[in-house]
Motif scaffolding. Structure first.
Motif, PDB file in Angstrom:
ATOM      1  N   MET A   1     -43.133 -12.747  64.575  1.00 23.76           N
ATOM      2  CA  MET A   1     -41.955 -13.118  63.780  1.00 23.76           C
ATOM      3  C   MET A   1     -40.897 -13.753  64.680  1.00 23.76           C
ATOM      4  SD  MET A   1     -39.486 -10.600  61.553  1.00 23.76           S
ATOM      5  CE  MET A   1     -37.896 -11.176  60.956  1.00 23.76           C
ATOM      6  N   GLN A   2     -40.251 -14.801  64.183  1.00 24.53           N
ATOM      7  CA  GLN A   2     -39.203 -15.469  64.937  1.00 24.53           C
ATOM      8  C   GLN A   2     -37.978 -14.565  65.081  1.00 24.53           C
ATOM      9  OE1 GLN A   2     -37.736 -18.978  63.046  1.00 24.53           O
ATOM     10  NE2 GLN A   2     -36.320 -19.513  64.687  1.00 24.53           N
ATOM     11  N   HIS A   3     -37.379 -14.581  66.273  1.00 18.76           N
ATOM     12  CA  HIS A   3     -36.158 -13.822  66.526  1.00 18.76           C
ATOM     13  C   HIS A   3     -35.027 -14.397  65.670  1.00 18.76           C
ATOM     14  CE1 HIS A   3     -33.003 -12.350  69.713  1.00 18.76           C
ATOM     15  NE2 HIS A   3     -32.680 -12.018  68.482  1.00 18.76           N
ATOM     16  N   ILE A   4     -34.489 -13.581  64.786  1.00 17.86           N
ATOM     17  CA  ILE A   4     -33.375 -14.006  63.937  1.00 17.86           C
ATOM     18  C   ILE A   4     -32.082 -13.757  64.701  1.00 17.86           C
ATOM     19  CG2 ILE A   4     -32.130 -13.521  61.806  1.00 17.86           C
ATOM     20  CD1 ILE A   4     -34.892 -12.794  60.593  1.00 17.86           C
ATOM     21  N   SER A   5     -31.368 -14.829  65.033  1.00 19.78           N
ATOM     22  CA  SER A   5     -30.216 -14.712  65.921  1.00 19.78           C
ATOM     23  C   SER A   5     -28.881 -14.985  65.244  1.00 19.78           C
ATOM     24  CB  SER A   5     -30.379 -15.657  67.119  1.00 19.78           C
ATOM     25  OG  SER A   5     -30.556 -16.993  66.687  1.00 19.78           O
ATOM     26  N   THR A   6     -28.885 -15.341  63.957  1.00 18.60           N
ATOM     27  CA  THR A   6     -27.635 -15.579  63.226  1.00 18.60           C
ATOM     28  C   THR A   6     -27.753 -14.995  61.818  1.00 18.60           C
ATOM     29  OG1 THR A   6     -28.272 -17.705  62.244  1.00 18.60           O
ATOM     30  CG2 THR A   6     -27.327 -17.762  64.469  1.00 18.60           C
ATOM     31  N   PHE A   7     -26.609 -14.785  61.180  1.00 17.54           N
ATOM     32  CA  PHE A   7     -26.630 -14.297  59.805  1.00 17.54           C
ATOM     33  C   PHE A   7     -27.245 -15.308  58.833  1.00 17.54           C
ATOM     34  CE2 PHE A   7     -23.048 -11.319  61.088  1.00 17.54           C
ATOM     35  CZ  PHE A   7     -23.838 -10.184  61.031  1.00 17.54           C
ATOM     36  N   HIS A  13     -34.361 -15.953  55.965  1.00 21.84           N
ATOM     37  CA  HIS A  13     -35.573 -15.137  56.118  1.00 21.84           C
ATOM     38  C   HIS A  13     -35.817 -14.291  54.869  1.00 21.84           C
ATOM     39  CE1 HIS A  13     -38.427 -12.233  57.772  1.00 21.84           C
ATOM     40  NE2 HIS A  13     -37.592 -11.269  57.432  1.00 21.84           N
ATOM     41  N   LEU A  14     -34.771 -13.680  54.340  1.00 21.74           N
ATOM     42  CA  LEU A  14     -34.901 -12.867  53.130  1.00 21.74           C
ATOM     43  C   LEU A  14     -35.299 -13.730  51.943  1.00 21.74           C
ATOM     44  CD1 LEU A  14     -31.747 -10.608  53.600  1.00 21.74           C
ATOM     45  CD2 LEU A  14     -34.123  -9.827  53.692  1.00 21.74           C
ATOM     46  N   ARG A  15     -34.701 -14.891  51.833  1.00 21.83           N
ATOM     47  CA  ARG A  15     -35.022 -15.788  50.714  1.00 21.83           C
ATOM     48  C   ARG A  15     -36.480 -16.242  50.786  1.00 21.83           C
ATOM     49  NH1 ARG A  15     -30.847 -18.863  48.285  1.00 21.83           N
ATOM     50  NH2 ARG A  15     -32.061 -20.754  48.616  1.00 21.83           N
ATOM     51  N   GLN A  16     -36.946 -16.617  51.951  1.00 20.80           N
ATOM     52  CA  GLN A  16     -38.313 -17.110  52.110  1.00 20.80           C
ATOM     53  C   GLN A  16     -39.348 -16.022  51.841  1.00 20.80           C
ATOM     54  OE1 GLN A  16     -38.705 -18.957  55.960  1.00 20.80           O
ATOM     55  NE2 GLN A  16     -37.395 -20.702  55.421  1.00 20.80           N
ATOM     56  N   MET A 292     -21.009  -9.021  51.826  1.00 20.79           N
ATOM     57  CA  MET A 292     -22.255  -9.670  51.433  1.00 20.79           C
ATOM     58  C   MET A 292     -23.272  -9.633  52.575  1.00 20.79           C
ATOM     59  SD  MET A 292     -24.380 -12.528  51.485  1.00 20.79           S
ATOM     60  CE  MET A 292     -23.442 -13.923  52.084  1.00 20.79           C
ATOM     61  N   LEU A 293     -22.810  -9.840  53.801  1.00 25.01           N
ATOM     62  CA  LEU A 293     -23.715  -9.790  54.950  1.00 25.01           C
ATOM     63  C   LEU A 293     -24.228  -8.368  55.173  1.00 25.01           C
ATOM     64  CD1 LEU A 293     -21.831 -12.197  57.360  1.00 25.01           C
ATOM     65  CD2 LEU A 293     -23.975 -12.654  56.145  1.00 25.01           C
ATOM     66  N   SER A 294     -23.390  -7.380  54.893  1.00 22.16           N
ATOM     67  CA  SER A 294     -23.850  -5.995  54.966  1.00 22.16           C
ATOM     68  C   SER A 294     -24.952  -5.749  53.940  1.00 22.16           C
ATOM     69  CB  SER A 294     -22.690  -5.030  54.728  1.00 22.16           C
ATOM     70  OG  SER A 294     -21.709  -5.142  55.746  1.00 22.16           O
ATOM     71  N   LEU A 295     -24.781  -6.319  52.765  1.00 25.49           N
ATOM     72  CA  LEU A 295     -25.804  -6.229  51.738  1.00 25.49           C
ATOM     73  C   LEU A 295     -27.113  -6.882  52.218  1.00 25.49           C
ATOM     74  CD1 LEU A 295     -25.201  -6.892  47.952  1.00 25.49           C
ATOM     75  CD2 LEU A 295     -27.273  -7.657  49.079  1.00 25.49           C
ATOM     76  N   ALA A 296     -26.987  -8.034  52.870  1.00 24.54           N
ATOM     77  CA  ALA A 296     -28.176  -8.710  53.401  1.00 24.54           C
ATOM     78  C   ALA A 296     -28.858  -7.876  54.464  1.00 24.54           C
ATOM     79  CB  ALA A 296     -27.793 -10.080  53.950  1.00 24.54           C
ATOM     80  N   LEU A 297     -28.064  -7.256  55.366  1.00 27.82           N
ATOM     81  CA  LEU A 297     -28.637  -6.397  56.397  1.00 27.82           C
ATOM     82  C   LEU A 297     -29.348  -5.202  55.771  1.00 27.82           C
ATOM     83  CD1 LEU A 297     -28.945  -5.888  59.444  1.00 27.82           C
ATOM     84  CD2 LEU A 297     -26.767  -4.641  59.371  1.00 27.82           C
ATOM     85  N   ALA A 298     -28.754  -4.674  54.692  1.00 29.18           N
ATOM     86  CA  ALA A 298     -29.402  -3.578  53.970  1.00 29.18           C
ATOM     87  C   ALA A 298     -30.729  -4.013  53.376  1.00 29.18           C
ATOM     88  CB  ALA A 298     -28.479  -3.045  52.875  1.00 29.18           C
ATOM     89  N   CYS A 299     -30.794  -5.257  52.873  1.00 28.35           N
ATOM     90  CA  CYS A 299     -32.049  -5.780  52.322  1.00 28.35           C
ATOM     91  C   CYS A 299     -33.132  -5.836  53.389  1.00 28.35           C
ATOM     92  CB  CYS A 299     -31.820  -7.169  51.739  1.00 28.35           C
ATOM     93  SG  CYS A 299     -30.882  -7.189  50.181  1.00 28.35           S
ATOM     94  N   VAL A 300     -32.762  -6.122  54.620  1.00 23.21           N
ATOM     95  CA  VAL A 300     -33.735  -6.132  55.722  1.00 23.21           C
ATOM     96  C   VAL A 300     -34.370  -4.764  55.874  1.00 23.21           C
ATOM     97  CG1 VAL A 300     -33.982  -6.353  58.235  1.00 23.21           C
ATOM     98  CG2 VAL A 300     -32.612  -8.026  56.960  1.00 23.21           C
ATOM     99  N   ASN A 301     -33.571  -3.713  55.672  1.00 22.02           N
ATOM    100  CA  ASN A 301     -34.035  -2.346  55.894  1.00 22.02           C
ATOM    101  C   ASN A 301     -34.631  -1.682  54.659  1.00 22.02           C
ATOM    102  OD1 ASN A 301     -33.331  -0.857  58.652  1.00 22.02           O
ATOM    103  ND2 ASN A 301     -31.865  -2.503  58.341  1.00 22.02           N
TER     104      ASN A 301
END
Length: 302
Positions: A1-7, A13-16, A292-301
């Motif tokens: 997996m590619q290193h995700i380095s920005t929001f 990544h989540l969308r794809q 919103m970014l916190s929500l996105a980070l939560a989606c990762v987990n």
């Protein structure tokens, strides 16, 4: 997996990966929380469940929420019932993530930590992880714990690191670089966190944390600036390139958080780890973007 380095990379990544999650938002009466939920809908990140009292039915919502098939509204009597309902929906597999709106943190945590009906499994630790995108730093910087545990024990520090590393790896950081933060690189028994760091490094060397690079004690500047490390004669792989900062206590971690957002213009996200689902416990003063970014980070987990 590619290193995700920005929001933005994290969101893409989540969308794809079609990682749309169901988010139970407790007492969404403030504009920032409502805007964050609307952005999450627009970005295709989440289905939203708005849980609140009669104010919610009277609230004027953005069109992306009021007319969306991805939004459900649940009316309850008060904040206590809203928190309990959100927890129940998670336990009943009707929601994947819990998000705080305009509700007292103690009220929400009371429902999450309820021994009979809560979300924290026995033996698990409740802790907070933040991620920041800072001008001049070439990747996301993670740090803990700025919001929950005042003075972590050695065992709690080890658990915090395990939770944080799991999140880093989900973002493609195969061998996270962990800096154990202190005001100096010297170990001194007067500062128990510095002696804990020696034990944590031993744990890392025996493989407790998996593939990881860990060093400390060191200060934040040494952890994130290679020149500072060179001046001090420090040669660790972590120096100047840290992915994760572990702070000695809540005062230092929270001060760092507030400083980089106010003076450093950092964009920050944060989640609670340990419960059976990610929990977004944003401050009332956090921006809609941060929530919103916190929500996105939560989606990762999730």
């Amino acid at each position: 997996m590619q290193h995700i380095s920005t929001f933005p990379q994290m969101i893409e990544h989540l969308r794809q990966n079609s990682s749309r999650k169901r988010v139970a938002v407790v007492c969404p009466y403030d504009d920032e929380t409502v805007s964050a939920a609307a952005m999450a809908i627009d970005q295709g990140l989440a289905d939203i469940i708005l849980i609140g009292d009669s104010r919610l039915s009277e609230q004027r919502l953005p069109e992306s929420l009021s007319s969306s098939a991805q939004v459900e509204t649940v009316i309850v009597s008060d904040a206590d019932e809203a928190a309990a309902m959100a927890v129940k929906m998670v336990k009943d597999n009707q929601a994947d993530i819990l998000m705080k709106g305009l509700i007292n943190t103690d009220t929400l945590l009371k429902a999450i930590l309820n021994k009979e009906n809560g979300l924290l499994p026995k033996g698990k630790l409740l802790t907070h992880l933040s991620a920041a995108q800072l001008p001049g730093y070439g990747k996301l910087l993670f740090f803990s714990d700025v919001a929950v545990i005042p003075y972590p024990t050695l065992e709690q520090r080890a658990a915090i690191i395990e939770y944080d590393l799991a999140t880093c790896r989900k973002l493609g950081i195969e061998e996270p670089k962990v800096a154990l933060i202190h005001f100096t690189e010297k170990v001194n028994p007067k500062f128990p966190n510095s002696t804990d760091y020696v034990e944590l490094i031993k744990m890392a060397q025996t493989g407790k944390f998996g593939k990881v690079k860990m060093a400390g004690p060191m200060d934040v500047k040494t952890a994130c600036d290679a020149h500072s490390a060179d001046v001090k004669g420090l040669t660790s792989d972590v120096c100047g390139d840290a992915d994760l900062l572990i702070f000695p206590n809540i005062e230092s971690g929270n001060t760092f958080y507030k400083t980089i957002t106010l003076f450093g213009k950092a964009v920050v996200a944060g989640i609670l780890q340990g419960p059976s689902c990610p929990v977004i416990l944003s401050s009332r003063s956090d921006s809609a973007e941060s929530k919103m970014l916190s929500l996105a980070l939560a989606c990762v987990n999730a």
